[in-house]
Motif scaffolding. Structure first.
Motif, PDB file in Angstrom:
ATOM      1  N   THR A  22       0.913  -1.261   0.075  1.00  0.00           N
ATOM      2  CA  THR A  22       0.071   0.059   0.056  1.00  0.00           C
ATOM      3  C   THR A  22       0.949   1.188  -0.003  1.00  0.00           C
ATOM      4  OG1 THR A  22      -1.581   1.385   1.217  1.00  0.00           O
ATOM      5  CG2 THR A  22      -0.131  -0.286   2.548  1.00  0.00           C
ATOM      6  N   ASP A  23       0.297   2.387  -0.477  1.00  0.00           N
ATOM      7  CA  ASP A  23       0.913   3.467  -0.429  1.00  0.00           C
ATOM      8  C   ASP A  23       1.127   4.062   0.923  1.00  0.00           C
ATOM      9  OD1 ASP A  23       2.609   6.113  -1.043  1.00  0.00           O
ATOM     10  OD2 ASP A  23       0.319   6.985  -1.924  1.00  0.00           O
ATOM     11  N   MET A  24       2.582   4.431   1.427  1.00  0.00           N
ATOM     12  CA  MET A  24       2.875   4.781   2.774  1.00  0.00           C
ATOM     13  C   MET A  24       3.119   6.065   2.985  1.00  0.00           C
ATOM     14  SD  MET A  24       5.758   1.956   3.548  1.00  0.00           S
ATOM     15  CE  MET A  24       6.792   2.494   1.931  1.00  0.00           C
ATOM     16  N   ASP A  25       2.500   6.458   4.129  1.00  0.00           N
ATOM     17  CA  ASP A  25       2.900   7.954   4.531  1.00  0.00           C
ATOM     18  C   ASP A  25       4.118   8.075   5.286  1.00  0.00           C
ATOM     19  OD1 ASP A  25       2.669   7.428   7.287  1.00  0.00           O
ATOM     20  OD2 ASP A  25       0.485   7.691   7.273  1.00  0.00           O
ATOM     21  N   ASP A  26       4.771   9.069   5.199  1.00  0.00           N
ATOM     22  CA  ASP A  26       6.210   9.214   5.770  1.00  0.00           C
ATOM     23  C   ASP A  26       6.476   8.646   7.169  1.00  0.00           C
ATOM     24  OD1 ASP A  26       6.183  10.702   3.554  1.00  0.00           O
ATOM     25  OD2 ASP A  26       7.198  12.669   4.415  1.00  0.00           O
ATOM     26  N   GLN A  27       5.364   8.772   8.026  1.00  0.00           N
ATOM     27  CA  GLN A  27       5.439   8.338   9.444  1.00  0.00           C
ATOM     28  C   GLN A  27       5.623   6.805   9.302  1.00  0.00           C
ATOM     29  OE1 GLN A  27       2.195   8.947  11.946  1.00  0.00           O
ATOM     30  NE2 GLN A  27       3.339   8.807  13.615  1.00  0.00           N
ATOM     31  N   THR A  28       4.901   6.150   8.450  1.00  0.00           N
ATOM     32  CA  THR A  28       5.020   4.789   8.294  1.00  0.00           C
ATOM     33  C   THR A  28       6.173   4.264   7.856  1.00  0.00           C
ATOM     34  OG1 THR A  28       2.501   4.784   7.931  1.00  0.00           O
ATOM     35  CG2 THR A  28       3.850   2.569   7.006  1.00  0.00           C
ATOM     36  N   VAL A  29       6.839   4.823   6.884  1.00  0.00           N
ATOM     37  CA  VAL A  29       8.028   4.635   6.209  1.00  0.00           C
ATOM     38  C   VAL A  29       9.077   4.681   7.158  1.00  0.00           C
ATOM     39  CG1 VAL A  29       9.806   5.603   4.656  1.00  0.00           C
ATOM     40  CG2 VAL A  29       7.136   5.722   3.910  1.00  0.00           C
ATOM     41  N   VAL A  30       8.971   5.643   8.163  1.00  0.00           N
ATOM     42  CA  VAL A  30      10.214   5.876   9.268  1.00  0.00           C
ATOM     43  C   VAL A  30       9.896   4.594  10.150  1.00  0.00           C
ATOM     44  CG1 VAL A  30      10.610   7.250  11.295  1.00  0.00           C
ATOM     45  CG2 VAL A  30      10.328   8.334   9.003  1.00  0.00           C
ATOM     46  N   HIS A  31       8.690   4.316  10.568  1.00  0.00           N
ATOM     47  CA  HIS A  31       8.656   3.135  11.415  1.00  0.00           C
ATOM     48  C   HIS A  31       8.864   1.950  10.856  1.00  0.00           C
ATOM     49  CE1 HIS A  31       5.134   5.245  14.455  1.00  0.00           C
ATOM     50  NE2 HIS A  31       6.489   5.711  14.510  1.00  0.00           N
ATOM     51  N   LEU A  32       8.725   1.646   9.702  1.00  0.00           N
ATOM     52  CA  LEU A  32       9.108   0.479   9.029  1.00  0.00           C
ATOM     53  C   LEU A  32      10.721   0.304   8.882  1.00  0.00           C
ATOM     54  CD1 LEU A  32       8.383  -1.889   7.340  1.00  0.00           C
ATOM     55  CD2 LEU A  32       8.382  -0.674   5.185  1.00  0.00           C
ATOM     56  N   GLN A  33      11.283   1.309   8.394  1.00  0.00           N
ATOM     57  CA  GLN A  33      12.703   1.533   8.620  1.00  0.00           C
ATOM     58  C   GLN A  33      13.342   0.923   9.980  1.00  0.00           C
ATOM     59  OE1 GLN A  33      14.756   4.919   7.141  1.00  0.00           O
ATOM     60  NE2 GLN A  33      16.255   4.671   8.545  1.00  0.00           N
ATOM     61  N   GLU A  34      12.583   1.418  11.020  1.00  0.00           N
ATOM     62  CA  GLU A  34      13.179   1.052  12.734  1.00  0.00           C
ATOM     63  C   GLU A  34      12.693  -0.369  12.915  1.00  0.00           C
ATOM     64  OE1 GLU A  34      10.952   4.000  14.706  1.00  0.00           O
ATOM     65  OE2 GLU A  34      12.337   5.349  14.177  1.00  0.00           O
ATOM     66  N   ARG A  35      11.390  -0.690  12.332  1.00  0.00           N
ATOM     67  CA  ARG A  35      11.219  -2.051  12.662  1.00  0.00           C
ATOM     68  C   ARG A  35      11.999  -3.196  11.894  1.00  0.00           C
ATOM     69  NH1 ARG A  35       5.720  -2.557  10.576  1.00  0.00           N
ATOM     70  NH2 ARG A  35       5.902  -4.651  11.375  1.00  0.00           N
ATOM     71  N   ILE A  36      12.452  -2.948  10.732  1.00  0.00           N
ATOM     72  CA  ILE A  36      13.270  -3.731   9.848  1.00  0.00           C
ATOM     73  C   ILE A  36      14.559  -3.995  10.626  1.00  0.00           C
ATOM     74  CG2 ILE A  36      14.505  -4.141   7.920  1.00  0.00           C
ATOM     75  CD1 ILE A  36      12.136  -2.708   6.272  1.00  0.00           C
ATOM     76  N   LEU A  37      15.093  -2.907  11.111  1.00  0.00           N
ATOM     77  CA  LEU A  37      16.303  -2.961  11.904  1.00  0.00           C
ATOM     78  C   LEU A  37      16.284  -3.888  13.277  1.00  0.00           C
ATOM     79  CD1 LEU A  37      17.965   0.597  11.092  1.00  0.00           C
ATOM     80  CD2 LEU A  37      18.423  -1.734   9.962  1.00  0.00           C
ATOM     81  N   SER A  38      15.194  -3.410  13.950  1.00  0.00           N
ATOM     82  CA  SER A  38      14.862  -4.028  15.180  1.00  0.00           C
ATOM     83  C   SER A  38      14.858  -5.369  15.118  1.00  0.00           C
ATOM     84  CB  SER A  38      14.175  -3.768  16.139  1.00  0.00           C
ATOM     85  OG  SER A  38      12.840  -3.485  15.597  1.00  0.00           O
ATOM     86  N   GLU A  39      14.006  -6.069  14.018  1.00  0.00           N
ATOM     87  CA  GLU A  39      13.768  -7.456  13.518  1.00  0.00           C
ATOM     88  C   GLU A  39      15.007  -8.191  13.278  1.00  0.00           C
ATOM     89  OE1 GLU A  39      10.888  -9.561  13.404  1.00  0.00           O
ATOM     90  OE2 GLU A  39      10.923  -8.040  15.027  1.00  0.00           O
TER      91      GLU A  39
END
Lengths: 145, 132
Positions: A22-39
């Motif tokens: 889905t199209d992501m808003d900027d906040q979702t993009v930032v969260h996704l980046q953080e979640r990938i790194l913690s995973e």
């Protein structure tokens, strides 16, 4: 302000698979980046496969996120592959002046998994050679002493 | 077709703006590549407003040239701090925040016409047009 959308992160073998549907808003993009790194840290995965085949637009913000994830994952000893960039998106990215530096791109998920597996195999072989090489060296030293 | 105005204040508005532009572009008859170019320009310029001016708006106008050519005009306007050096801001690599300086010069390459009117304390108005 919106709550961040939840993009799934799936662990498949040694790879984190991130299907962005889905199209992501900027906040979702930032969260996704953080979640990938913690995973990455939590699961010790060795690869990240980000499927953007359903994304109809990658602007400078999302493009930078993809580059940043690749650089950060690299520091955590993981490779990143971006899968399925639509031709219109690829052309627009180049016109915009974004290069997605450090990001490997392939056309589909199969190729992405194969690319990551090949990299793991090469690394493991190198690790093995290094290991046995060190053992031999120890042996030689031992013999000499 | 009528013009549409979208208020730009937060992250979600940027998503709405680029979605609306894609829908309008498709309705006018732009092919998929041009829809993507226009949606990307909308995203870049809408984000600039949210980031630098806090608030503003985008106006999307289906338009027709004197020669009868159809197109889409997008106007991005805000009452924010404005741009002191427009020429520098239009140069690749220039940025006053962590934008990496792709926004304005990159957006200009995605459209046929690009005009920017800005001065410190007077806000900014950017008008872009892509012809069918």
């Amino acid at each position: 302000m919106s709550g961040a959308q939840r993009i799934p992160i799936l662990k498949v073998g040694r790879v984190l698979v991130v299907p962005i549907q889905t199209d992501m808003d900027d906040q979702t993009v930032v969260h996704l980046q953080e979640r990938i790194l913690s995973e990455l840290e939590r699961t010790r995965a060795r690869g990240v496969l980000i499927d953007i085949s359903l994304l109809e637009m990658v602007d400078s913000f999302i493009g930078r996120m993809l580059s940043d994830i690749a650089s950060m994952a690299r520091i955590m000893d993981a490779r990143t592959v971006v899968v399925g960039i639509q031709p219109a998106v690829a052309i627009t990215l180049v016109e915009l002046g974004l290069e997605l530096s450090g990001v490997s791109t392939v056309l589909n998920v199969d190729e992405g998994i194969k690319l990551l597996r090949d990299e793991f195999d090469i690394e493991e072989r190198e690790d093995d050679e290094l290991f046995w090489g060190e053992l031999n060296l120890l042996g030689e030293h031992g013999h000499r002493a | 077709m009528e013009s549409t105005a979208i208020a730009l204040e937060n992250d979600q508005d940027i998503v709405v703006a680029r979605g609306e532009v894609r829908t309008l572009a498709a309705a006018i008859g732009f092919r998929s590549l041009d829809q993507t170019r226009l949606a990307t320009v909308a995203s870049e310029l809408a984000r600039n407003i949210v980031k630098y001016a806090s608030r503003g708006q985008m106006i999307a106008q289906p338009t027709r040239s004197p020669h009868g050519r159809e197109g889409l005009r997008l106007i991005f306007e805000d009452d924010g701090p404005g741009i002191a050096n427009v020429e520098a801001a239009m140069t690749d690599g220039f940025s006053t925040s962590k934008g990496m300086g792709k926004g304005l010069p990159g957006s200009r390459r995605l459209v046929d016409e690009f005009t920017i009117d800005s001065a410190p304390g007077r806000g900014t108005r950017i008008t872009v047009v892509r012809w069918l």
